[in-house]
Design a protein around this motif. Structure first.
Motif, PDB file in Angstrom:
ATOM      1  N   ARG A  29      12.953  -1.808  -8.039  1.00  0.00           N
ATOM      2  CA  ARG A  29      13.351  -3.015  -7.334  1.00  0.00           C
ATOM      3  C   ARG A  29      12.173  -3.959  -7.368  1.00  0.00           C
ATOM      4  NH1 ARG A  29      13.787  -4.476  -1.007  1.00  0.00           N
ATOM      5  NH2 ARG A  29      11.713  -5.199  -1.528  1.00  0.00           N
ATOM      6  N   ALA A  30      12.369  -5.157  -7.853  1.00  0.00           N
ATOM      7  CA  ALA A  30      11.256  -6.086  -7.971  1.00  0.00           C
ATOM      8  C   ALA A  30      10.627  -6.339  -6.603  1.00  0.00           C
ATOM      9  CB  ALA A  30      11.737  -7.405  -8.574  1.00  0.00           C
ATOM     10  N   ALA A  31       9.287  -6.319  -6.573  1.00  0.00           N
ATOM     11  CA  ALA A  31       8.587  -6.591  -5.321  1.00  0.00           C
ATOM     12  C   ALA A  31       8.849  -8.026  -4.896  1.00  0.00           C
ATOM     13  CB  ALA A  31       7.090  -6.356  -5.507  1.00  0.00           C
ATOM     14  N   ASP A  32       9.229  -8.213  -3.647  1.00  0.00           N
ATOM     15  CA  ASP A  32       9.535  -9.543  -3.120  1.00  0.00           C
ATOM     16  C   ASP A  32       8.665  -9.796  -1.896  1.00  0.00           C
ATOM     17  OD1 ASP A  32      10.492 -11.927  -2.256  1.00  0.00           O
ATOM     18  OD2 ASP A  32      12.573 -11.288  -2.028  1.00  0.00           O
ATOM     19  N   PRO A  33       7.524 -10.470  -2.078  1.00  0.00           N
ATOM     20  CA  PRO A  33       6.619 -10.700  -0.950  1.00  0.00           C
ATOM     21  C   PRO A  33       7.273 -11.420   0.218  1.00  0.00           C
ATOM     22  CG  PRO A  33       5.548 -11.233  -3.027  1.00  0.00           C
ATOM     23  CD  PRO A  33       6.996 -11.008  -3.336  1.00  0.00           C
ATOM     24  N   VAL A  54      -5.902  -2.205   3.862  1.00  0.00           N
ATOM     25  CA  VAL A  54      -4.548  -2.758   3.845  1.00  0.00           C
ATOM     26  C   VAL A  54      -3.570  -1.596   3.754  1.00  0.00           C
ATOM     27  CG1 VAL A  54      -2.939  -4.281   2.657  1.00  0.00           C
ATOM     28  CG2 VAL A  54      -5.377  -4.859   2.739  1.00  0.00           C
ATOM     29  N   VAL A  55      -2.760  -1.428   4.791  1.00  0.00           N
ATOM     30  CA  VAL A  55      -1.846  -0.292   4.871  1.00  0.00           C
ATOM     31  C   VAL A  55      -0.419  -0.779   4.649  1.00  0.00           C
ATOM     32  CG1 VAL A  55      -1.115   1.700   6.215  1.00  0.00           C
ATOM     33  CG2 VAL A  55      -3.420   0.766   6.536  1.00  0.00           C
ATOM     34  N   LEU A  56       0.212  -0.251   3.617  1.00  0.00           N
ATOM     35  CA  LEU A  56       1.582  -0.604   3.269  1.00  0.00           C
ATOM     36  C   LEU A  56       2.517   0.520   3.693  1.00  0.00           C
ATOM     37  CD1 LEU A  56       0.895  -1.618  -0.463  1.00  0.00           C
ATOM     38  CD2 LEU A  56       0.603  -3.046   1.567  1.00  0.00           C
ATOM     39  N   GLY A  57       3.718   0.173   4.089  1.00  0.00           N
ATOM     40  CA  GLY A  57       4.725   1.179   4.398  1.00  0.00           C
ATOM     41  C   GLY A  57       5.841   1.130   3.373  1.00  0.00           C
ATOM     42  N   ALA A 143       1.582  -1.695  -9.255  1.00  0.00           N
ATOM     43  CA  ALA A 143       1.720  -3.149  -9.404  1.00  0.00           C
ATOM     44  C   ALA A 143       2.415  -3.744  -8.183  1.00  0.00           C
ATOM     45  CB  ALA A 143       2.498  -3.472 -10.673  1.00  0.00           C
ATOM     46  N   ALA A 144       3.449  -3.053  -7.685  1.00  0.00           N
ATOM     47  CA  ALA A 144       4.132  -3.534  -6.482  1.00  0.00           C
ATOM     48  C   ALA A 144       3.197  -3.484  -5.281  1.00  0.00           C
ATOM     49  CB  ALA A 144       5.381  -2.695  -6.223  1.00  0.00           C
ATOM     50  N   ALA A 145       2.399  -2.413  -5.192  1.00  0.00           N
ATOM     51  CA  ALA A 145       1.451  -2.297  -4.079  1.00  0.00           C
ATOM     52  C   ALA A 145       0.468  -3.459  -4.084  1.00  0.00           C
ATOM     53  CB  ALA A 145       0.706  -0.967  -4.166  1.00  0.00           C
ATOM     54  N   LYS A 146      -0.031  -3.816  -5.257  1.00  0.00           N
ATOM     55  CA  LYS A 146      -0.966  -4.939  -5.355  1.00  0.00           C
ATOM     56  C   LYS A 146      -0.294  -6.244  -4.937  1.00  0.00           C
ATOM     57  CE  LYS A 146      -3.967  -7.462  -8.539  1.00  0.00           C
ATOM     58  NZ  LYS A 146      -3.400  -8.771  -8.158  1.00  0.00           N
ATOM     59  N   THR A 147       0.957  -6.427  -5.335  1.00  0.00           N
ATOM     60  CA  THR A 147       1.676  -7.651  -4.976  1.00  0.00           C
ATOM     61  C   THR A 147       1.739  -7.827  -3.465  1.00  0.00           C
ATOM     62  OG1 THR A 147       3.025  -7.606  -6.986  1.00  0.00           O
ATOM     63  CG2 THR A 147       3.902  -8.832  -5.104  1.00  0.00           C
ATOM     64  N   TYR A 148       2.047  -6.749  -2.757  1.00  0.00           N
ATOM     65  CA  TYR A 148       2.144  -6.845  -1.298  1.00  0.00           C
ATOM     66  C   TYR A 148       0.765  -6.945  -0.646  1.00  0.00           C
ATOM     67  CZ  TYR A 148       7.142  -5.910  -1.532  1.00  0.00           C
ATOM     68  OH  TYR A 148       8.483  -6.010  -1.782  1.00  0.00           O
ATOM     69  N   ALA A 149      -0.225  -6.233  -1.179  1.00  0.00           N
ATOM     70  CA  ALA A 149      -1.575  -6.299  -0.603  1.00  0.00           C
ATOM     71  C   ALA A 149      -2.173  -7.691  -0.762  1.00  0.00           C
ATOM     72  CB  ALA A 149      -2.475  -5.256  -1.254  1.00  0.00           C
ATOM     73  N   ASP A 150      -1.779  -8.393  -1.828  1.00  0.00           N
ATOM     74  CA  ASP A 150      -2.292  -9.745  -2.057  1.00  0.00           C
ATOM     75  C   ASP A 150      -1.844 -10.733  -0.981  1.00  0.00           C
ATOM     76  OD1 ASP A 150      -3.662  -9.015  -4.330  1.00  0.00           O
ATOM     77  OD2 ASP A 150      -2.123  -9.702  -5.734  1.00  0.00           O
ATOM     78  N   ARG A 160     -11.302  -4.701  -0.498  1.00  0.00           N
ATOM     79  CA  ARG A 160     -10.183  -4.055   0.176  1.00  0.00           C
ATOM     80  C   ARG A 160      -9.935  -2.660  -0.382  1.00  0.00           C
ATOM     81  NH1 ARG A 160      -5.305  -7.490  -2.578  1.00  0.00           N
ATOM     82  NH2 ARG A 160      -5.063  -6.196  -4.456  1.00  0.00           N
ATOM     83  N   GLN A 161      -9.193  -1.883   0.383  1.00  0.00           N
ATOM     84  CA  GLN A 161      -8.693  -0.583  -0.048  1.00  0.00           C
ATOM     85  C   GLN A 161      -7.241  -0.494   0.390  1.00  0.00           C
ATOM     86  OE1 GLN A 161     -10.029   2.197  -1.837  1.00  0.00           O
ATOM     87  NE2 GLN A 161      -7.844   2.658  -1.766  1.00  0.00           N
ATOM     88  N   ILE A 162      -6.365  -0.131  -0.538  1.00  0.00           N
ATOM     89  CA  ILE A 162      -4.945  -0.005  -0.232  1.00  0.00           C
ATOM     90  C   ILE A 162      -4.629   1.441   0.121  1.00  0.00           C
ATOM     91  CG2 ILE A 162      -2.606  -0.153  -1.170  1.00  0.00           C
ATOM     92  CD1 ILE A 162      -3.567  -2.446  -2.936  1.00  0.00           C
ATOM     93  N   LEU A 163      -3.909   1.614   1.224  1.00  0.00           N
ATOM     94  CA  LEU A 163      -3.373   2.910   1.634  1.00  0.00           C
ATOM     95  C   LEU A 163      -1.883   2.714   1.879  1.00  0.00           C
ATOM     96  CD1 LEU A 163      -3.508   5.859   2.733  1.00  0.00           C
ATOM     97  CD2 LEU A 163      -4.089   4.867   4.966  1.00  0.00           C
ATOM     98  N   ALA A 164      -1.057   3.507   1.225  1.00  0.00           N
ATOM     99  CA  ALA A 164       0.392   3.397   1.396  1.00  0.00           C
ATOM    100  C   ALA A 164       0.918   4.631   2.117  1.00  0.00           C
ATOM    101  CB  ALA A 164       1.081   3.250   0.044  1.00  0.00           C
ATOM    102  N   LEU A 165       1.720   4.410   3.157  1.00  0.00           N
ATOM    103  CA  LEU A 165       2.338   5.491   3.917  1.00  0.00           C
ATOM    104  C   LEU A 165       3.823   5.557   3.582  1.00  0.00           C
ATOM    105  CD1 LEU A 165       0.753   5.029   7.472  1.00  0.00           C
ATOM    106  CD2 LEU A 165      -0.087   6.378   5.538  1.00  0.00           C
ATOM    107  N   ALA A 166       4.293   6.754   3.281  1.00  0.00           N
ATOM    108  CA  ALA A 166       5.705   6.970   2.979  1.00  0.00           C
ATOM    109  C   ALA A 166       6.446   7.401   4.234  1.00  0.00           C
ATOM    110  CB  ALA A 166       5.858   8.037   1.898  1.00  0.00           C
ATOM    111  N   ASN A 167       7.667   6.934   4.383  1.00  0.00           N
ATOM    112  CA  ASN A 167       8.513   7.357   5.499  1.00  0.00           C
ATOM    113  C   ASN A 167       9.014   8.766   5.205  1.00  0.00           C
ATOM    114  OD1 ASN A 167      10.171   7.593   7.692  1.00  0.00           O
ATOM    115  ND2 ASN A 167      11.697   6.113   6.995  1.00  0.00           N
TER     116      ASN A 167
END
Length: 608
Positions: A29-33, A54-57, A143-150, A160-167
């Motif tokens: 699914r294309a990343a949509d900021p 930067v923490v992404l969910g 690539a999607a993670a970078k899009t949202y972290a930006d 920065r450092q990106i950390l992604a948490l999965a549900n």
């Protein structure tokens, strides 16, 4: 967990590469900021001048978003108890990027037959739903993670450092350029710092296996480039001054003694690590000194020790004040020294407690006519670092140099006296914290910061104050900084948390100053922490003087107590709670969100 670029095994590097490449089986699914919301969680300064976590969910629907916030709070709560994150918390901004997902959960959780879900980051277990993957290897679309972290203003690849948490409540994570962890597993909050050890610190796994339950074999390669793996003996390390020779023989922060323990980088023989069980081998223990030194360097390298200063691009007059604004670690003060033409001079407003000041009034030096060279050297004296090359690097030492020309006349300027930045005032600070308050910079004077503790004037530094030297009584106190007509105030939480233990029924209890409990078989222990301020209390225990271990409940259920048995309990090929027959000492303590730690208490147990 696993990491990219692991020394010594092609399969390990290949497994980690799936973080980017092995997602073909996961719906895209294309990343949509436009879908996402950036939420500041902790802001210690301008993001352009801070290390930004930067923490992404992923896999959190709008209805799941409260769960994401709860998961994130649990992760951060544990992170701030772990050095060096605890001492350098003031260097770090934390931003959550809340990304609503159309589906709840992530792909292939927990098995390959589980649904493939369409989520913004395409997070998936089994190395990206691969038949030949590792179940616990939790990967995502980088690539999607970078899009949202930006989306976080001021944060960049450099800071920065990106950390992604999965549900997910399934155990899993990965470390590479970015780090991932499951959000809701009993051990999830301990997965994240381990993976940050990979992603931020460049540390390798100290596991002596690749597939759990399968011995790793014998390492036959050259000397690993990993800072915490070696083929050298202790004597060779000392003689050659290689690897962790500076730490040999010291008590390890993760238990035992810093030495040479066989096994690591997925091999059970032929390669050695510094500690018996540091965080890079066993979740629940701290980083040992070798890993902590590297993490200190990497965190510090994400910021500039000197945050601002008098401009250096043109000669300055001898009739003005030179100044530097520095970072301020939470746990100690930086050293600032000044020289004029190579000779040390005393700062205009010397700081208390042995630290030098951040201002130099040149008019008081009565410099001879002509040009002079003035330098300010800022050094982080932390005991976490022993390698001179690390200490002298830009991460821990920075110098600013000015040319002073006595023929230059400085315009008077009109700079109002005020605060420019400070330790955040919206949350209590701990009784051993360093609190700072930076001010504006008039060209010909140094604003005086006056410190008050519970309404009484106290001596502090020119820009910061170390609260630990006051040995504050338990309870709540008030700290005020004043400059001119302005003031800022902080609540000091000097009340340590409480922690109680609860054991299953013993065959015999022997009361006394240190109670003893006798068991004829397995028994359980529950630790419950409490505090007088908001926030989660982190409890820890250690057995027979070994390393402090995070009490997270039980690996399969955070609400269940810890289980001790003679042979331990095997869960997913790892053994937990092994305690041999005989008499043992169990110590326990707790830490609150302000960083206060209880004095450790203890009890005895006899397993017969």
């Amino acid at each position: 967990m696993w990491t990219t670029g692991t020394t010594g095994r092609t399969a390990a590097a290949g497994a980690a590469a799936v973080t980017v490449l092995a997602l073909a089986a996961v719906p895209a699914r294309a990343a949509d900021p436009a879908d996402a919301t950036v939420v500041p969680v902790q802001v210690t300064g301008d993001p352009a001048k801070r290390f930004n976590l930067v923490v992404l969910g992923d896999g959190y629907t709008p209805a799941d978003m409260p769960k994401f916030r709860t998961n994130l709070a649990a992760h951060l709560n544990d992170l701030w108890t772990i050095e060096p994150f605890k001492s350098y918390r003031s260097y770090i901004n934390v931003y959550a990027v809340e990304i609503p997902s159309g589906e709840s959960g992530v792909s292939c959780d927990p098995s390959l037959s589980s649904p493939r879900r369409t989520t913004p980051l395409r997070m998936a277990f089994w190395s990206g739903c691969r038949e030949d993957g590792i179940q616990r290897l939790l990967v995502m679309d980088s690539a999607a993670a970078k899009t949202y972290a930006d989306l976080v203003p001021g944060a960049s690849l450099a800071n920065r450092q990106i950390l992604a948490l999965a549900n997910s409540d399934t155990y899993g994570g990965a470390g590479g350029a970015y780090a991932t962890a499951s959000g809701g597993n009993a051990m999830s909050a301990l997965i994240a710092p381990h993976e940050l050890g990979h992603s931020l610190g460049g540390l390798q796994d100290e596991y002596d296996y690749y597939q759990r339950g399968v011995p790793g074999g014998t390492y036959t390669g050259p000397e690993p480039d990993s800072i915490h793996h070696t083929l050298l003996t202790e004597e060779e390390m000392k003689t050659q001054k290689q690897k962790w020779w500076r730490w040999l023989g010291e008590r390890s922060e993760s238990g035992g003694t810093i030495g040479r323990y066989e096994g690591g980088i997925y091999f059970s023989k032929g390669v050695w690590r510094p500690s018996q069980h540091s965080m890079m081998k066993t979740l629940g223990y701290y980083f040992d000194q070798v890993a902590r030194e590297r993490m200190t360097q990497r965190i510090s390298a994400k910021v500039n020790l000197v945050q601002a200063h008098t401009p250096t691009d043109a000669p300055v007059g001898a009739d003005r004040v030179l100044w530097v604004e520095t970072m301020h670690p939470t746990g100690h003060q930086l050293s600032i020294t000044w020289t004029v033409d190579g000779k040390p001079v005393r700062a205009t407003t010397p700081a208390g407690n042995g630290a030098a000041g951040a201002n130099l009034d040149l008019s008081r030096l009565h410099l001879k006519k002509g040009t002079h060279t003035v330098q300010a050297t800022v050094v982080d004296p932390t005991g976490f670092v022993r390698d001179p090359a690390v200490r002298s690097s830009a991460a821990l030492t920075q110098v600013r140099t000015w040319t002073v020309d006595t023929g230059v006349k400085t315009p008077p300027g009109d700079v109002p006296v005020d605060f420019s930045s400070s330790t955040p005032t919206d949350k209590p600070v701990g009784a051993d914290s360093v609190v700072y308050a930076e001010t504006s910079h008039p060209v010909r004077s140094v604003p005086s910061v006056r410190w008050e503790l519970d309404g009484r004037r106290v001596k502090g530094g020119d820009r910061d104050i170390y609260l630990g030297r006051f040995h504050l009584s338990k309870g709540t106190h008030k700290l005020v900084a004043r400059v001119g007509s302005k003031s800022r105030a902080w609540t000091i939480d000097a009340e340590p948390p409480t922690v109680k233990y609860e054991l299953s029924k013993a065959a015999q209890v022997r009361p006394g100053h240190t109670p003893e409990y006798v068991f004829d078989g397995p028994f359980t222990m529950r630790l419950t922490g409490a505090d007088d301020h908001a926030g989660v209390v982190v409890s820890e225990f250690r057995v027979d003087g070994d390393g402090w271990f995070n009490y997270f409940g039980w690996p399969t259920d955070s609400s269940a107590p810890w289980l001790f048995t003679e042979n331990g309990t095997v869960i997913d090929s790892l053994t937990y709670g092994k305690l041999g027959k005989g008499r043992h000492t169990i110590e326990y303590r707790a830490m609150d969100t302000a960083g206060n730690t209880t004095t450790a208490a203890e009890f005895k147990v006899t397993l017969r």
